[in-house]
Design an enzyme around this catalytic site. Structure first.
Site, PDB file in Angstrom:
ATOM      1  N   CYS A 107       0.758  -1.171  -0.080  1.00 37.66           N
ATOM      2  CA  CYS A 107      -0.044   0.126  -0.055  1.00 37.66           C
ATOM      3  C   CYS A 107       0.738   1.268   0.031  1.00 37.66           C
ATOM      4  O   CYS A 107       0.272   2.334  -0.208  1.00 37.66           O
ATOM      5  CB  CYS A 107      -0.905   0.027   1.173  1.00 37.66           C
ATOM      6  N   CYS A 108       2.086   1.265   0.423  1.00 39.73           N
ATOM      7  CA  CYS A 108       2.802   2.454   0.336  1.00 39.73           C
ATOM      8  C   CYS A 108       4.455   2.115   0.249  1.00 39.73           C
ATOM      9  O   CYS A 108       4.869   1.046   0.043  1.00 39.73           O
ATOM     10  CB  CYS A 108       2.684   3.042   1.490  1.00 39.73           C
ATOM     11  N   ILE A 109       5.002   3.317   0.483  1.00 37.15           N
ATOM     12  CA  ILE A 109       6.597   3.059   0.185  1.00 37.15           C
ATOM     13  C   ILE A 109       7.211   2.313   1.122  1.00 37.15           C
ATOM     14  O   ILE A 109       6.483   2.027   2.285  1.00 37.15           O
ATOM     15  CB  ILE A 109       7.373   4.542   0.120  1.00 37.15           C
TER      16      ILE A 109
END
Length: 244
Positions: A145-147
């Site tokens: 979902c993200c870095i």
């Protein structure tokens, strides 16, 4: 930003302090010391990629810096990527989606791996001492979902990570808002400079800001080196995570 997670125990070999001595000049105690400091098995590291290119895959400079530092440390590296379609393809000359193109994450990651790569579905944690996740928007779009450090925040409740600073500071930290997303997931964010790394001893996680900071490339390289050095030095070897 980069992140590392240790899976078993680090086995990076230390250089012998006696390597520069000539055979005839060694005392018995020195010879014994050399024998006792025989090279240990190399660390086995899984490098997980998410494509090829900062805006839709792995940040290539981060992946390269990680591979250089691992090579210098004598690690045995196996590269993985998921065999799935990319979320989308970005035209990096325009920073916009290329609507007519579709690419495979494993195939694109193989560009960085020089062709030697394995499907992520075959990664067995028991076979590796650490897993490293370079940054790039592909970590957000193609892995979870993200870095990269947010991957740790998503799966490890209360984990400690860094993505650098928490304010943009005139554009020096353009993705500073990520720190609030990390806190919203119940993780703890620590402010660090680009050449620094943070170690979560409990969860065995090491993170560094990398391209979360707008700075010269060699500072990013130094930060990734600091991350891997902290991973090696930690009493309970951590897992690594990298980058934007």
């Amino acid at each position: 930003m980069a992140a590392v997670r240790a899976l078993v125990g680090s086995r990076f070999a230390a250089a012998s302090a006696f390597a520069s001595l000539s055979p005839g000049g060694r005392t018995p105690s020195q010879r014994a010391a050399i024998h006792l400091s025989a090279p240990q098995p190399a660390a086995k590291v899984a490098l997980v990629l998410s494509g090829c290119g900062v805006y839709d895959g792995t940040e290539i400079h981060e992946a390269s810096a990680i591979l250089v530092h691992l090579s210098r440390g004598g690690a045995e590296v196996q590269i993985f990527a998921p065999d799935v379609p990319q979320m989308h393809v970005i035209d990096h000359t325009k920073g916009q989606p290329s609507e007519s193109e579709s690419r495979n994450v494993l195939t694109e990651s193989a560009r960085i791996a020089r062709g030697t790569i394995t499907d992520l579905a075959k990664l067995n944690a028991a076979n590796h001492d650490a897993a490293i996740f370079p940054g790039g928007f592909g970590a957000a779009k193609n892995l979870l979902c993200c870095i990269a450090p947010v991957l740790a925040a998503k799966v490890l409740r209360g984990v400690e990570v860094t993505v650098g600073h928490e304010q943009e500071e005139g554009g020096k930290w353009p993705y500073a808002g990520t720190a609030e997303a990390i806190k919203a997931l119940g993780a703890k964010h620590f402010v660090k400079e680009v050449a620094e790394a943070h170690v979560d001893q409990k969860n065995k996680v090491v993170t560094t800001p990398a391209f979360m900071c707008h700075t010269a490339l060699h500072h990013i390289h130094d930060g990734i080196g600091a991350m891997e050095e902290r991973e090696i030095a930690a009493p309970q070897p951590p897992r690594l995570t990298s980058g934007e």
